[in-house]
Design an enzyme around this catalytic site. Structure first.
Site, PDB file in Angstrom:
ATOM      1  N   GLY A  14       0.369  -3.311   2.687  1.00 24.22           N
ATOM      2  CA  GLY A  14      -0.461  -2.262   2.101  1.00 24.22           C
ATOM      3  C   GLY A  14      -1.753  -2.818   1.556  1.00 24.22           C
ATOM      4  N   ALA A  15      -2.277  -3.866   2.211  1.00 19.55           N
ATOM      5  CA  ALA A  15      -3.434  -4.591   1.685  1.00 19.55           C
ATOM      6  C   ALA A  15      -4.730  -3.791   1.739  1.00 19.55           C
ATOM      7  CB  ALA A  15      -3.611  -5.908   2.451  1.00 19.55           C
ATOM      8  N   GLY A  16      -4.712  -2.658   2.435  1.00 20.03           N
ATOM      9  CA  GLY A  16      -5.899  -1.825   2.462  1.00 20.03           C
ATOM     10  C   GLY A  16      -5.871  -0.718   1.430  1.00 20.03           C
ATOM     11  N   GLY A  17      -4.767  -0.603   0.698  1.00 23.15           N
ATOM     12  CA  GLY A  17      -4.606   0.472  -0.274  1.00 23.15           C
ATOM     13  C   GLY A  17      -5.292   0.188  -1.596  1.00 23.15           C
ATOM     14  N   PHE A  18      -5.250   1.169  -2.477  1.00 22.40           N
ATOM     15  CA  PHE A  18      -5.910   1.094  -3.788  1.00 22.40           C
ATOM     16  C   PHE A  18      -5.450  -0.129  -4.579  1.00 22.40           C
ATOM     17  CE2 PHE A  18      -5.729   3.062  -8.275  1.00 22.40           C
ATOM     18  CZ  PHE A  18      -7.000   2.616  -8.599  1.00 22.40           C
ATOM     19  N   TYR A 160       9.422  11.647  -4.044  1.00 21.48           N
ATOM     20  CA  TYR A 160       8.655  10.404  -4.117  1.00 21.48           C
ATOM     21  C   TYR A 160       9.286   9.432  -5.114  1.00 21.48           C
ATOM     22  CZ  TYR A 160       5.095   7.070  -5.548  1.00 21.48           C
ATOM     23  OH  TYR A 160       4.449   5.908  -5.881  1.00 21.48           O
ATOM     24  N   LYS A 164      11.019   5.713  -4.330  1.00 26.45           N
ATOM     25  CA  LYS A 164      10.610   4.464  -4.968  1.00 26.45           C
ATOM     26  C   LYS A 164      11.766   3.838  -5.735  1.00 26.45           C
ATOM     27  CE  LYS A 164       6.921   2.871  -5.157  1.00 26.45           C
ATOM     28  NZ  LYS A 164       6.264   1.839  -4.320  1.00 26.45           N
TER      29      LYS A 164
END
Length: 374
Positions: A14-18, A160, A164
């Site tokens: 998820g290195a492109g995420g926030f 959600y 998690k």
């Protein structure tokens, strides 16, 4: 503990995420002696590619495009890796995503990644969890300065948070599992509170809505419903601190198989008042009160959910307001990072003043041109 990650190969999903992108940047900036960093995401954004290119001359950086639901991709990504920081997930607080998709990506994807770590003898695993694994529960029971030993009836009303929670449980259960090379896996989970900062999709939505409302943020939470927001830079810093702590056998033993709340010294305030605090100096206001009394809003949300249920055989209608979202935004729910400080040595890197300045500067950059001139 500078240099604690020297010679380590690290994979960030998820290195492109926030959050994932901020972790990637901080690793590249703070750990110059890393052997390698692998940045994985389902889609490669220009920002991610630019970040990786910027540090390519200092650290070996590999960009990997693939899905956490793809076992072959995960196997390739984990080969030769020492540490995995797993941030990849679908985030959904409004019900846009089906339960099947959430469980497949957030839970099954995490389980597949853990198996790849076992098979490839990846020794360390840090999971980016969420405060929603705890609550607030469907009764809206408040928490004030909660800690890790808090007993709270987490009757979750949303898929959600459940996805998690199941993923986090899988990560913590995997602690101590034997690796292919005979070693054992060390895992931990970090639970950030509500994350704000530059690039926040939620903050961008609130700013857009404020602009449509004459430069005034909608009042989505009562003033007395306190949260303790955390700046994205401090969340990223907590991951680096946790990774460093894992390299120390004494600290690793203390933190292995545990979760930690991650927050900072941002003042406790409602979500609406946080928006206002970040936009005040740019001329953005906030409404004084909720659009309707809270019980009436709850009734409206219930009716919207009923309409969604009745229409389900014909069309997919996602209510803009649900009972879960209303409860989430209007329940006092604050936590302490004391345990993370004791066990990991985590102390916020950015003060509230600095975090507010950086975030406000970003908000200014996304305002329409005519407003910037004011």
């Amino acid at each position: 503990m500078s240099g604690a990650l020297a010679g380590i190969s690290c994979l960030v999903t998820g290195a492109g995420g926030f959050v994932g992108h901020r972790i990637l940047e901080m690793l590249l900036e703070e750990e110059a002696d890393l052997r390698e960093v692998r940045a994985a995401d389902k889609t490669l954004s220009g920002r991610l590619l630019h970040t990786c290119e910027r540090f390519q001359s200092k650290i070996q950086v590999k960009v990997l495009e693939g899905d956490v639901q793809d076992p072959e991709f995960l196997h390739r990504s984990c080969q030769g890796v020492d540490l995995v920081i797993h941030t990849a997930a679908i985030i959904d607080v409004t019900g846009q995503t089906s339960k099947e998709t959430l469980m497949s990506i957030n839970v099954h994807g995490t389980e597949l990644l853990l198996e790849s770590c076992i098979q490839n003898s990846v020794r360390y695993f840090i999971y980016t969890s969420s405060l929603e694994v705890v609550g607030p529960n469907t009764s809206g029971e408040p928490v004030v300065n909660g800690q890790e030993d808090l007993l709270y009836d987490s009757k979750l009303g949303f898929y959600y948070g459940e996805s998690k929670r199941q993923a986090e449980q899988a990560v913590l259960r995997a602690n101590g599992r034997m690796l292919q090379d005979g070693g054992s896996l060390v895992t931990c989970s970090l639970r950030p509170t509500y994350i704000f900062g530059e690039g926040s999709q939620f903050l961008q939505i609130h700013v857009d809505q404020a602009l449509q409302n004459g430069g005034v943020f909608h009042r989505i939470s009562k003033k007395e419903a306190l949260a303790n927001p955390v700046y994205v830079g401090n969340v990223a810093w907590a991951h680096v601190v946790a990774a460093r702590a894992m390299m120390d056998p004494h600290t690793a033993k203390k933190m292995a198989g545990k979760f930690y709340y991650i927050c900072d010294d941002t003042p406790h305030m409602s979500y609406s008042d946080l928006n206002h605090a970040l936009g005040r100096e740019l001329g953005l206001g906030v409404e004084d009160r909720l659009a309707l009394p809270y019980p009436l809003l709850y009734f409206v949300a219930s009716m919207m959910e009923l309409v969604s249920f009745l229409l389900r055989p014909f069309i997919r209608y996602v209510p803009p307001l649900t009972r879960h979202l209303l409860t989430l935004l209007n329940t006092t729910f604050t936590f302490s990072y004391k345990k993370a400080h004791q066990d990991l040595g985590y102390t916020p890197r950015y003060s509230w003043t600095e975090a507010k300045r950086l975030t406000s500067t970003w908000i200014a950059s996304i305002l329409p041109q005519e407003l910037k001139k004011k």
